[in-house]
Design a protein around this motif. Sequence first.
Motif, PDB file in Angstrom:
ATOM      1  N   LEU A 125       0.859  -1.176   0.000  1.00  0.00           N
ATOM      2  CA  LEU A 125       0.000   0.000   0.000  1.00  0.00           C
ATOM      3  C   LEU A 125       0.897   1.229   0.000  1.00  0.00           C
ATOM      4  O   LEU A 125       1.712   1.419   0.902  1.00  0.00           O
ATOM      5  CB  LEU A 125      -0.902   0.021   1.233  1.00  0.00           C
ATOM      6  N   TYR A 126       0.745   2.066  -1.018  1.00  0.00           N
ATOM      7  CA  TYR A 126       1.438   3.345  -1.067  1.00  0.00           C
ATOM      8  C   TYR A 126       0.466   4.435  -0.622  1.00  0.00           C
ATOM      9  O   TYR A 126      -0.637   4.548  -1.171  1.00  0.00           O
ATOM     10  CB  TYR A 126       1.929   3.656  -2.488  1.00  0.00           C
TER      11      TYR A 126
ATOM     12  N   THR B 215      -7.544   9.960   9.855  1.00  0.00           N
ATOM     13  CA  THR B 215      -8.155   8.884   9.063  1.00  0.00           C
ATOM     14  C   THR B 215      -7.089   8.057   8.348  1.00  0.00           C
ATOM     15  O   THR B 215      -7.193   6.839   8.255  1.00  0.00           O
ATOM     16  CB  THR B 215      -9.117   9.479   8.019  1.00  0.00           C
ATOM     17  N   HIS B 216      -6.054   8.720   7.868  1.00  0.00           N
ATOM     18  CA  HIS B 216      -5.045   8.025   7.084  1.00  0.00           C
ATOM     19  C   HIS B 216      -4.159   7.164   7.981  1.00  0.00           C
ATOM     20  O   HIS B 216      -3.674   6.122   7.559  1.00  0.00           O
ATOM     21  CB  HIS B 216      -4.230   9.041   6.288  1.00  0.00           C
TER      22      HIS B 216
ATOM     23  N   ILE C  26      -2.742   1.593   9.992  1.00  0.00           N
ATOM     24  CA  ILE C  26      -2.840   0.603  11.074  1.00  0.00           C
ATOM     25  C   ILE C  26      -3.589  -0.635  10.602  1.00  0.00           C
ATOM     26  O   ILE C  26      -3.181  -1.773  10.870  1.00  0.00           O
ATOM     27  CB  ILE C  26      -3.533   1.220  12.300  1.00  0.00           C
ATOM     28  N   ARG C  27      -4.686  -0.419   9.874  1.00  0.00           N
ATOM     29  CA  ARG C  27      -5.472  -1.542   9.364  1.00  0.00           C
ATOM     30  C   ARG C  27      -4.632  -2.390   8.403  1.00  0.00           C
ATOM     31  O   ARG C  27      -4.692  -3.636   8.437  1.00  0.00           O
ATOM     32  CB  ARG C  27      -6.734  -1.036   8.663  1.00  0.00           C
TER      33      ARG C  27
ATOM     34  N   HIS D 174      -1.392  -2.749   8.425  1.00  0.00           N
ATOM     35  CA  HIS D 174      -0.423  -3.519   9.222  1.00  0.00           C
ATOM     36  C   HIS D 174      -1.076  -4.734   9.869  1.00  0.00           C
ATOM     37  O   HIS D 174      -0.483  -5.817   9.933  1.00  0.00           O
ATOM     38  CB  HIS D 174       0.189  -2.622  10.292  1.00  0.00           C
ATOM     39  N   GLU D 175      -2.307  -4.554  10.344  1.00  0.00           N
ATOM     40  CA  GLU D 175      -3.035  -5.661  10.963  1.00  0.00           C
ATOM     41  C   GLU D 175      -3.255  -6.805   9.978  1.00  0.00           C
ATOM     42  O   GLU D 175      -3.318  -7.975  10.374  1.00  0.00           O
ATOM     43  CB  GLU D 175      -4.378  -5.177  11.501  1.00  0.00           C
ATOM     44  N   LEU D 176      -3.388  -6.454   8.702  1.00  0.00           N
ATOM     45  CA  LEU D 176      -3.622  -7.461   7.666  1.00  0.00           C
ATOM     46  C   LEU D 176      -2.315  -7.989   7.064  1.00  0.00           C
ATOM     47  O   LEU D 176      -2.340  -8.770   6.109  1.00  0.00           O
ATOM     48  CB  LEU D 176      -4.501  -6.872   6.553  1.00  0.00           C
ATOM     49  N   GLY D 177      -1.186  -7.539   7.625  1.00  0.00           N
ATOM     50  CA  GLY D 177       0.104  -8.011   7.119  1.00  0.00           C
ATOM     51  C   GLY D 177       0.507  -7.388   5.805  1.00  0.00           C
ATOM     52  O   GLY D 177       1.326  -7.956   5.070  1.00  0.00           O
TER      53      GLY D 177
END
Length: 285
Positions: free
Chosen positions: A2-3, A90-91, A96-97, A99-102
Amino acid sequence: MLYVIGLGLGDERDITVKGLEAVKGSERVYLESYTSILMVNKEKLEEFYGKEVIVAHRETVESQSDDILKDADRVDVSFLVVGDPFGATTHTDLVIRAHELGIKVKVVHNASIMNAVGATGLQLYSFGQTISVVFFTETWRPDSFYDRIKENTTLGLHTLCLLDIKVREQSIENLMRNRPIYEPPRYMTVNQAVEQLLEVETKRGEKAYTADTLAVGVSRVGSDDQIIKAGTLEQLVGVDFGAPLHSLVLVGHRLHLLEAEILRENAVDLERLNFVLKHDYNIDK
């Protein structure tokens, strides 16, 4: 990957080379469209990037982030933000989301109003807490920002005021009826912000600022037609700053001589400005 890519403040050409390379190599490109706006439309971006750009509204980013992050562990996805990526919380939530998903995340920074406000001539290290000024309504006139301004004033620091924008807002009736009908976009002007600030000062009466406080109004910072005007709050009410986006700076009393000189160059009324500088800031010509 993700960029998360900052677009800067002006037009399609303000993206960095690194950001443009990431966009061109991405399978999907999203444009966050509710915390700020660029001065060009989506089609202009698509033409310059050579990519389809998907507009991501607030509900998409905050409630449907998994759609944005879909397959980002296998393909590159770009999320475009006007200004700098971390200008809105928000960004951070999106990162964080991921990172949680790897999912790996790479951030490409850019200019934002938080540093471009230096175009006013006011030194960045002399700024205190940044505040937000939201549109008042008949039943909601929040003034929590007042205490932050007062703290800055006590320390002699400048205050950057970020002004409200309303994009894809629903009326109470349409919201209650769950109708996807949205009000026209609204962007707070310097003039509206000053009027609200003075209303709050009248109510609070603690002299965090007054109608004679020096301030700098800016619009479209980073564009070829940016406007920067310095004067008292009372004077700025009558200045036409043109099209959005607008911001406002309240000038603190720890004003340097060089800062004062730039204020003079952008003065609404030089004679009045010099009077206030001498009377309230102890700065003579």
